[in-house]
Motif scaffolding. Structure first.
Motif, mmCIF file in Angstrom:
data_model
loop_
_atom_site.group_PDB
_atom_site.id
_atom_site.type_symbol
_atom_site.label_atom_id
_atom_site.label_comp_id
_atom_site.label_asym_id
_atom_site.label_seq_id
_atom_site.Cartn_x
_atom_site.Cartn_y
_atom_site.Cartn_z
ATOM 1 N N LEU A 216 0.824 -1.212 0.000
ATOM 2 C CA LEU A 216 0.000 0.000 0.000
ATOM 3 C C LEU A 216 0.858 1.262 0.000
ATOM 4 O O LEU A 216 0.569 2.216 -0.723
ATOM 5 N N LEU A 217 1.892 1.265 0.805
ATOM 6 C CA LEU A 217 2.746 2.446 0.900
ATOM 7 C C LEU A 217 3.541 2.696 -0.377
ATOM 8 O O LEU A 217 3.868 3.840 -0.693
ATOM 9 N N VAL A 218 3.841 1.646 -1.105
ATOM 10 C CA VAL A 218 4.570 1.813 -2.366
ATOM 11 C C VAL A 218 3.624 2.211 -3.498
ATOM 12 O O VAL A 218 3.940 3.074 -4.319
ATOM 13 N N SER A 219 2.445 1.611 -3.538
ATOM 14 C CA SER A 219 1.560 1.826 -4.676
ATOM 15 C C SER A 219 0.698 3.080 -4.571
ATOM 16 O O SER A 219 0.307 3.640 -5.597
ATOM 17 N N PHE A 220 0.408 3.556 -3.373
ATOM 18 C CA PHE A 220 -0.457 4.730 -3.255
ATOM 19 C C PHE A 220 0.162 5.985 -3.873
ATOM 20 O O PHE A 220 -0.528 6.687 -4.626
ATOM 21 N N PRO A 221 1.437 6.292 -3.616
ATOM 22 C CA PRO A 221 2.011 7.461 -4.308
ATOM 23 C C PRO A 221 2.068 7.274 -5.825
ATOM 24 O O PRO A 221 1.915 8.241 -6.577
ATOM 25 N N LEU A 222 2.245 6.031 -6.270
ATOM 26 C CA LEU A 222 2.239 5.785 -7.711
ATOM 27 C C LEU A 222 0.860 6.010 -8.314
ATOM 28 O O LEU A 222 0.742 6.473 -9.451
ATOM 29 N N LEU A 223 -0.188 5.684 -7.553
ATOM 30 C CA LEU A 223 -1.542 5.986 -8.023
ATOM 31 C C LEU A 223 -1.726 7.487 -8.211
ATOM 32 O O LEU A 223 -2.357 7.930 -9.171
ATOM 33 N N LEU A 224 -1.177 8.257 -7.297
ATOM 34 C CA LEU A 224 -1.300 9.706 -7.399
ATOM 35 C C LEU A 224 -0.444 10.266 -8.535
ATOM 36 O O LEU A 224 -0.875 11.171 -9.252
ATOM 37 N N ILE B 282 -0.525 -2.440 -13.497
ATOM 38 C CA ILE B 282 0.339 -3.050 -12.481
ATOM 39 C C ILE B 282 0.185 -2.334 -11.149
ATOM 40 O O ILE B 282 0.103 -2.970 -10.093
ATOM 41 N N VAL B 283 0.112 -1.016 -11.176
ATOM 42 C CA VAL B 283 -0.040 -0.251 -9.930
ATOM 43 C C VAL B 283 -1.394 -0.533 -9.286
ATOM 44 O O VAL B 283 -1.496 -0.678 -8.063
ATOM 45 N N CYS B 284 -2.438 -0.651 -10.096
ATOM 46 C CA CYS B 284 -3.764 -0.972 -9.548
ATOM 47 C C CYS B 284 -3.776 -2.362 -8.920
ATOM 48 O O CYS B 284 -4.381 -2.566 -7.868
ATOM 49 N N TRP B 285 -3.093 -3.319 -9.543
ATOM 50 C CA TRP B 285 -3.009 -4.663 -8.962
ATOM 51 C C TRP B 285 -2.211 -4.659 -7.670
ATOM 52 O O TRP B 285 -2.555 -5.364 -6.711
ATOM 53 N N MET B 286 -1.138 -3.875 -7.622
ATOM 54 C CA MET B 286 -0.351 -3.787 -6.382
ATOM 55 C C MET B 286 -1.202 -3.218 -5.258
ATOM 56 O O MET B 286 -1.172 -3.722 -4.126
ATOM 57 N N PHE B 287 -1.958 -2.177 -5.537
ATOM 58 C CA PHE B 287 -2.798 -1.554 -4.517
ATOM 59 C C PHE B 287 -3.883 -2.522 -4.054
ATOM 60 O O PHE B 287 -4.126 -2.662 -2.846
ATOM 61 N N SER B 288 -4.527 -3.209 -4.998
ATOM 62 C CA SER B 288 -5.585 -4.156 -4.637
ATOM 63 C C SER B 288 -5.038 -5.324 -3.822
ATOM 64 O O SER B 288 -5.663 -5.773 -2.858
ATOM 65 N N THR B 289 -3.871 -5.810 -4.190
ATOM 66 C CA THR B 289 -3.244 -6.899 -3.444
ATOM 67 C C THR B 289 -2.867 -6.441 -2.037
ATOM 68 O O THR B 289 -3.035 -7.191 -1.067
ATOM 69 N N GLY B 290 -2.378 -5.223 -1.906
ATOM 70 C CA GLY B 290 -2.033 -4.676 -0.594
ATOM 71 C C GLY B 290 -3.242 -4.583 0.315
ATOM 72 O O GLY B 290 -3.183 -4.961 1.492
ATOM 73 N N VAL B 291 -4.355 -4.103 -0.229
ATOM 74 C CA VAL B 291 -5.584 -4.011 0.565
ATOM 75 C C VAL B 291 -6.042 -5.403 0.983
ATOM 76 O O VAL B 291 -6.442 -5.625 2.136
ATOM 77 N N GLY B 292 -5.960 -6.351 0.061
ATOM 78 C CA GLY B 292 -6.358 -7.723 0.378
ATOM 79 C C GLY B 292 -5.496 -8.349 1.460
ATOM 80 O O GLY B 292 -6.002 -9.007 2.365
ATOM 81 N N LEU B 293 -4.179 -8.150 1.375
ATOM 82 C CA LEU B 293 -3.290 -8.727 2.387
ATOM 83 C C LEU B 293 -3.496 -8.101 3.763
ATOM 84 O O LEU B 293 -3.427 -8.799 4.782
ATOM 85 N N VAL B 294 -3.751 -6.806 3.804
ATOM 86 C CA VAL B 294 -4.024 -6.153 5.097
ATOM 87 C C VAL B 294 -5.301 -6.727 5.707
ATOM 88 O O VAL B 294 -5.350 -7.043 6.902
ATOM 89 N N CYS B 295 -6.329 -6.898 4.890
ATOM 90 C CA CYS B 295 -7.589 -7.457 5.395
ATOM 91 C C CYS B 295 -7.414 -8.905 5.861
ATOM 92 O O CYS B 295 -7.938 -9.287 6.905
ATOM 93 N N ILE B 296 -6.671 -9.691 5.099
ATOM 94 C CA ILE B 296 -6.426 -11.079 5.491
ATOM 95 C C ILE B 296 -5.637 -11.143 6.797
ATOM 96 O O ILE B 296 -5.922 -11.974 7.668
#
Length: 72
Positions: free
Chosen positions: A18-26, A48-62
């Motif tokens: 999440l911390l890596v992909s959020f600035p890239l989204l911006l 790729i950035v959208c997949w990184m962000f989605s995977t990060g959210v999923g891992l935090v929830c898991i």
């Protein structure tokens, strides 16, 4: 060497993504409306950035779910 529980490792891995992909989204100026459309195109930078962000959210929830069940 300290052995960390799996919920901490999963949470930290998701948080790093999440911390890596959020600035890239911006920086890539990905809008919320087009977020899911970019998930279909993995050949682009935005996909790729959208997949990184989605995977990060999923891992935090898991990680949070594993923690809730392991304490019970």
């Amino acid at each position: 060497m300290t052995k960390y529980p799996p919920h901490k490792l999963t949470f930290v891995a998701g948080l790093v993504l999440l911390l890596v992909s959020f600035p890239l989204l911006l920086l890539l100026e990905i809008e919320t409306v087009n977020f899911f459309r970019h998930l279909n195109y993995l050949m682009s930078d935005k996909g790729i950035v959208c997949w990184m962000f989605s995977t990060g959210v999923g891992l935090v929830c898991i990680g949070l779910i594993i923690r809730a069940f392991s304490k019970a």
